[in-house]
Design a protein around this motif. Sequence first.
Motif, PDB file in Angstrom:
ATOM      1  N   TRP A   1     -15.361 -18.244  17.099  1.00 43.03           N
ATOM      2  CA  TRP A   1     -16.026 -17.888  15.846  1.00 43.03           C
ATOM      3  C   TRP A   1     -17.041 -18.959  15.460  1.00 43.03           C
ATOM      4  O   TRP A   1     -18.191 -18.644  15.147  1.00 43.03           O
ATOM      5  N   ILE A   2     -16.614 -20.225  15.515  1.00 42.82           N
ATOM      6  CA  ILE A   2     -17.528 -21.328  15.182  1.00 42.82           C
ATOM      7  C   ILE A   2     -18.693 -21.357  16.161  1.00 42.82           C
ATOM      8  O   ILE A   2     -19.851 -21.497  15.762  1.00 42.82           O
ATOM      9  N   TYR A   3     -18.406 -21.209  17.438  1.00 44.23           N
ATOM     10  CA  TYR A   3     -19.458 -21.182  18.462  1.00 44.23           C
ATOM     11  C   TYR A   3     -20.462 -20.057  18.166  1.00 44.23           C
ATOM     12  O   TYR A   3     -21.674 -20.266  18.206  1.00 44.23           O
ATOM     13  N   GLY A   4     -19.925 -18.879  17.844  1.00 44.89           N
ATOM     14  CA  GLY A   4     -20.797 -17.744  17.536  1.00 44.89           C
ATOM     15  C   GLY A   4     -21.658 -17.961  16.310  1.00 44.89           C
ATOM     16  O   GLY A   4     -22.787 -17.464  16.238  1.00 44.89           O
ATOM     17  N   LEU A   5     -21.151 -18.714  15.343  1.00 39.77           N
ATOM     18  CA  LEU A   5     -21.935 -19.014  14.143  1.00 39.77           C
ATOM     19  C   LEU A   5     -23.038 -20.021  14.432  1.00 39.77           C
ATOM     20  O   LEU A   5     -24.119 -19.960  13.840  1.00 39.77           O
ATOM     21  N   LEU A   6     -22.770 -20.953  15.335  1.00 37.34           N
ATOM     22  CA  LEU A   6     -23.723 -22.027  15.623  1.00 37.34           C
ATOM     23  C   LEU A   6     -24.803 -21.632  16.630  1.00 37.34           C
ATOM     24  O   LEU A   6     -25.905 -22.159  16.587  1.00 37.34           O
TER      25      LEU A   6
ATOM     26  N   PHE B   1     -22.075 -12.510  21.827  1.00 36.72           N
ATOM     27  CA  PHE B   1     -21.478 -12.259  20.514  1.00 36.72           C
ATOM     28  C   PHE B   1     -22.571 -11.816  19.564  1.00 36.72           C
ATOM     29  O   PHE B   1     -23.695 -12.265  19.651  1.00 36.72           O
ATOM     30  N   ASN B   2     -22.206 -10.949  18.627  1.00 36.31           N
ATOM     31  CA  ASN B   2     -23.086 -10.647  17.509  1.00 36.31           C
ATOM     32  C   ASN B   2     -22.306 -10.929  16.222  1.00 36.31           C
ATOM     33  O   ASN B   2     -21.177 -11.422  16.269  1.00 36.31           O
TER      34      ASN B   2
ATOM     35  N   ASN C   1     -18.390 -12.129  15.758  1.00 30.42           N
ATOM     36  CA  ASN C   1     -18.041 -13.409  15.147  1.00 30.42           C
ATOM     37  C   ASN C   1     -16.953 -13.248  14.083  1.00 30.42           C
ATOM     38  O   ASN C   1     -15.974 -13.995  14.068  1.00 30.42           O
ATOM     39  N   TRP C   2     -17.121 -12.282  13.201  1.00 27.60           N
ATOM     40  CA  TRP C   2     -16.144 -12.125  12.131  1.00 27.60           C
ATOM     41  C   TRP C   2     -14.846 -11.514  12.631  1.00 27.60           C
ATOM     42  O   TRP C   2     -13.769 -11.804  12.098  1.00 27.60           O
ATOM     43  N   LEU C   3     -14.903 -10.718  13.680  1.00 29.12           N
ATOM     44  CA  LEU C   3     -13.677 -10.233  14.297  1.00 29.12           C
ATOM     45  C   LEU C   3     -12.919 -11.400  14.942  1.00 29.12           C
ATOM     46  O   LEU C   3     -11.691 -11.478  14.845  1.00 29.12           O
TER      47      LEU C   3
ATOM     48  N   PHE D   1     -12.958 -14.479  13.915  1.00 26.74           N
ATOM     49  CA  PHE D   1     -12.342 -15.198  12.804  1.00 26.74           C
ATOM     50  C   PHE D   1     -11.041 -14.519  12.385  1.00 26.74           C
ATOM     51  O   PHE D   1      -9.993 -15.163  12.259  1.00 26.74           O
ATOM     52  N   LEU D   2     -11.091 -13.212  12.196  1.00 30.75           N
ATOM     53  CA  LEU D   2      -9.915 -12.450  11.779  1.00 30.75           C
ATOM     54  C   LEU D   2      -8.800 -12.548  12.830  1.00 30.75           C
ATOM     55  O   LEU D   2      -7.637 -12.786  12.489  1.00 30.75           O
ATOM     56  N   LEU D   3      -9.156 -12.379  14.094  1.00 33.07           N
ATOM     57  CA  LEU D   3      -8.157 -12.487  15.170  1.00 33.07           C
ATOM     58  C   LEU D   3      -7.519 -13.870  15.196  1.00 33.07           C
ATOM     59  O   LEU D   3      -6.300 -13.994  15.375  1.00 33.07           O
ATOM     60  N   GLY D   4      -8.333 -14.899  15.041  1.00 34.50           N
ATOM     61  CA  GLY D   4      -7.805 -16.261  15.046  1.00 34.50           C
ATOM     62  C   GLY D   4      -6.797 -16.474  13.935  1.00 34.50           C
ATOM     63  O   GLY D   4      -5.704 -17.002  14.157  1.00 34.50           O
ATOM     64  N   ILE D   5      -7.139 -16.049  12.741  1.00 33.55           N
ATOM     65  CA  ILE D   5      -6.252 -16.215  11.591  1.00 33.55           C
ATOM     66  C   ILE D   5      -4.965 -15.407  11.783  1.00 33.55           C
ATOM     67  O   ILE D   5      -3.858 -15.901  11.555  1.00 33.55           O
ATOM     68  N   VAL D   6      -5.104 -14.160  12.215  1.00 38.31           N
ATOM     69  CA  VAL D   6      -3.929 -13.298  12.400  1.00 38.31           C
ATOM     70  C   VAL D   6      -3.027 -13.846  13.496  1.00 38.31           C
ATOM     71  O   VAL D   6      -1.798 -13.926  13.324  1.00 38.31           O
TER      72      VAL D   6
END
Length: 152
Positions: free
Chosen positions: A100-105, A117-118, A122-124, A126-131
């Motif tokens: 997620w961080i890589y995709g944002l940067l 990534f688009n 990226n936000w998926l 983030f969600l997967l990481g948290i879950v």
Amino acid sequence: MSAHTRQMTRTPLQTAALVMGIIFLAVGILGFIPGITTDYGAMRFAGHNSGAYLLGLFQTSVLHNIVHLVYGVVGLALARGWTGARNFLVWGGVIYLLLWIYGLLVGHGSTANFVPFNTADNWLHFLLGIVMIGLGVALSRGGGPRRGPFSV
């Protein structure tokens, strides 16, 4: 019951890892199905210029789909044991937060966006990481699996 028969019990932690593994396998397979993946003919092996989108939303490539398939197989394998399941969920979630961080940067049009990534990816991630981390931590509280006094 025979003395050689051993009953295997899957813990909630192992079940969560198994389900996540199945989801990753399904996503990897679906990424190779025209129609479910829009603009399938524009799919590239890798790179930001792959024009295929899973469900018309998540940019994908052959490499991206292979990564999901491998992640799924690893999840299924590690779900067989309590420690493996916890490691898959927690460390797999950490990897997704790093993605997620890589995709944002990394710019979406950059050659460094090789998976690709688009914004939706990226936000998926983030969600997967948290879950995944949440499941791994919450379901592993209290240590390893409980064994009864007559467990083998």
